[in-house]
Design a protein around this motif. Structure first.
Motif, short mmCIF file in Angstrom:
data_model
loop_
_atom_site.label_atom_id
_atom_site.label_comp_id
_atom_site.label_asym_id
_atom_site.label_seq_id
_atom_site.Cartn_x
_atom_site.Cartn_y
_atom_site.Cartn_z
N PHE A 307 0.83 -1.21 0.00
CA PHE A 307 0.00 0.00 0.00
C PHE A 307 0.86 1.25 0.00
CE2 PHE A 307 -3.61 -2.48 2.19
CZ PHE A 307 -4.06 -2.91 0.95
N ALA A 308 1.96 1.22 0.75
CA ALA A 308 2.85 2.39 0.78
C ALA A 308 3.46 2.65 -0.59
CB ALA A 308 3.94 2.18 1.82
N ILE A 309 3.86 1.57 -1.28
CA ILE A 309 4.44 1.74 -2.62
C ILE A 309 3.41 2.28 -3.60
CG2 ILE A 309 5.45 0.50 -4.56
CD1 ILE A 309 6.74 -1.36 -2.53
N ILE A 310 2.16 1.85 -3.48
CA ILE A 310 1.12 2.29 -4.43
C ILE A 310 0.67 3.72 -4.12
CG2 ILE A 310 -1.23 1.84 -5.22
CD1 ILE A 310 -0.68 -1.13 -4.76
N ILE A 311 0.50 4.05 -2.85
CA ILE A 311 -0.08 5.34 -2.49
C ILE A 311 0.96 6.45 -2.40
CG2 ILE A 311 -1.41 6.50 -0.67
CD1 ILE A 311 -2.71 3.86 -0.03
N ALA A 312 2.24 6.07 -2.14
CA ALA A 312 3.27 7.10 -1.92
C ALA A 312 3.40 8.07 -3.10
CB ALA A 312 4.60 6.42 -1.62
N PRO A 313 3.44 7.64 -4.38
CA PRO A 313 3.54 8.64 -5.47
C PRO A 313 2.38 9.63 -5.50
CG PRO A 313 4.09 6.45 -6.27
CD PRO A 313 3.53 6.28 -4.90
N ALA A 314 1.16 9.12 -5.26
CA ALA A 314 0.00 10.04 -5.26
C ALA A 314 0.08 11.04 -4.12
CB ALA A 314 -1.29 9.23 -5.16
N VAL A 315 0.52 10.60 -2.94
CA VAL A 315 0.66 11.50 -1.81
C VAL A 315 1.72 12.56 -2.07
CG1 VAL A 315 1.30 11.61 0.63
CG2 VAL A 315 -0.17 9.78 -0.18
N ILE A 316 2.85 12.17 -2.69
CA ILE A 316 3.91 13.12 -3.00
C ILE A 316 3.42 14.17 -4.00
CG2 ILE A 316 6.18 13.35 -4.06
CD1 ILE A 316 6.87 10.62 -2.88
N GLN A 317 2.66 13.72 -5.01
CA GLN A 317 2.14 14.69 -5.99
C GLN A 317 1.15 15.63 -5.34
OE1 GLN A 317 0.52 12.50 -9.28
NE2 GLN A 317 2.53 11.70 -9.95
N MET A 318 0.30 15.13 -4.46
CA MET A 318 -0.66 16.01 -3.80
C MET A 318 0.05 17.01 -2.89
SD MET A 318 -3.63 13.27 -2.79
CE MET A 318 -4.51 14.52 -1.84
N MET A 319 1.14 16.59 -2.23
CA MET A 319 1.88 17.50 -1.40
C MET A 319 2.57 18.60 -2.25
SD MET A 319 3.52 14.86 1.38
CE MET A 319 4.45 16.17 2.17
N GLN A 320 3.07 18.22 -3.42
CA GLN A 320 3.71 19.22 -4.29
C GLN A 320 2.69 20.23 -4.83
OE1 GLN A 320 5.73 16.96 -7.26
NE2 GLN A 320 7.45 16.38 -5.89
N VAL A 321 1.50 19.74 -5.17
CA VAL A 321 0.46 20.66 -5.67
C VAL A 321 0.01 21.60 -4.55
CG1 VAL A 321 -1.88 20.77 -6.58
CG2 VAL A 321 -0.28 19.07 -7.45
#
Length: 321
Positions: A307-321
């Motif tokens: 779950f961390a591997i799947i969700i981590a990219p989306a979380v990073i993109q949301m934090m950058q936005v």
């Protein structure tokens, strides 16, 4: 002249044939008196084999005291505690059976086990009280500290039986895995003409590299066959010390063979195949139980990482936005 010579030759041939026939008849009649009867010697050797094994085992067990003994003397403190509390009379029989199955024999281990089971709760309680009240000085209510001390005392009371049961399980596992191979060796020895004492002694010497526990039990059974008046008791002791169904079946066959004179080789062959099938079924059962056991580790350790591997990219993109 030719007729006379032919007649003389015929008479010579008849006389020679008669002489050969007489000599052959004499040899046939007298041959048993000139040839030694090896069958009688072999029967005498077979009859004396059991007695030789009995004498050899007695001499080996009565050797000087520099050898390792199966029986040890109890310590004075343990014996004093057992005698004062009369523990041998209350828990004697069941404790003896359990310790024999674990490989502990004699008065020493029994006395030590009974004494340690009474001393362990007291020792654990004192140690826990010192650690809780003096070392840690926990800032908890008094009943919580007393509960910790009581839990430590309960652990000290149940720890010796758990240790002995663990030893029994390991010992039975070792014997169960090597028992079919021991039956094959025993079958070979019996079919080659060896007696049951000699066969057990030979198998105990050969199976030691695979299972020391089984070699010890078979050697002890050989000694009991030499000492005990009732051979059936020696076989029953083997079944009682091991506590395995496969050993009990073989012991039943040995007792029937001793009592009724039935063929032992066929019974050993069938028992060896059955024990080998039981060993294979046990391995298959463990293999079938492996996937359910892996379910919890996979849920606890693999799924969070996934779950961390799947969700981590989306979380990073949301934090950058």
């Amino acid at each position: 002249m030719n007729i006379g010579l032919l007649t003389a030759n015929i008479d010579m041939f008849i006389a020679l044939s008669a002489a050969v026939a007489v000599i052959a008849a004499i040899l046939v009649v007298a041959w048993p008196y000139f040839v030694r009867d090896h069958l009688a010697e072999r029967m005498l050797q077979v009859a004396n084999e059991s007695e030789r094994i009995r004498v050899r085992e007695r001499n080996r067990l009565n050797a000087p005291a520099n050898q390792i003994l199966l029986r040890t003397q109890p310590k004075r403190l343990y014996k004093l505690i057992v005698d004062r509390l009369n523990l041998a009379g209350t828990e004697g029989n069941e404790t003896v059976k359990m310790l024999r199955m674990a490989g502990y024999r004699g008065e020493g281990p029994i006395t030590a086990y009974l004494a340690i089971r009474q001393l362990a709760p007291l020792g654990m309680a004192v140690l826990a009280a010192f650690y809780v009240f003096v070392v840690l000085q926990l800032d908890y209510p008094l009943f919580v500290k007393l509960a910790i001390v009581m839990a430590a005392a309960s652990l000290g009371y149940y720890a010796p039986p758990l240790y002995v049961k663990n030893k029994i399980t390991k010992r039975q596992t070792s014997i169960r895995r090597s028992w079919p191979d021991a039956l094959d060796l025993l079958l070979i020895c019996v079919e080659s003409g060896m007696g049951i004492e000699g066969a057990l002694r030979k198998v105990s010497a050969e199976i030691g590299s695979q299972s020391v526990e089984l070699a010890e039990e078979l050697g002890l059974t050989t000694a009991e066959l030499s000492y005990l008046q009732d051979r059936r008791k020696a076989y029953e002791n083997l079944a009682e010390r091991t506590g395995l169904d496969g050993v009990k079946g073989v012991v039943t066959g040995l007792i029937q063979s001793e009592k009724y004179g039935t063929a032992l080789s066929q019974s050993l062959r069938v028992q060896a195949q059955e024990n080998r099938d039981m060993r294979m079924n046990e391995a298959e059962k463990k293999a079938a139980a492996l996937p359910p056991k892996l379910t919890v580790p996979m849920i606890v350790f693999f799924l969070p990482v996934l779950f961390a591997i799947i969700i981590a990219p989306a979380v990073i993109q949301m934090m950058q936005v």
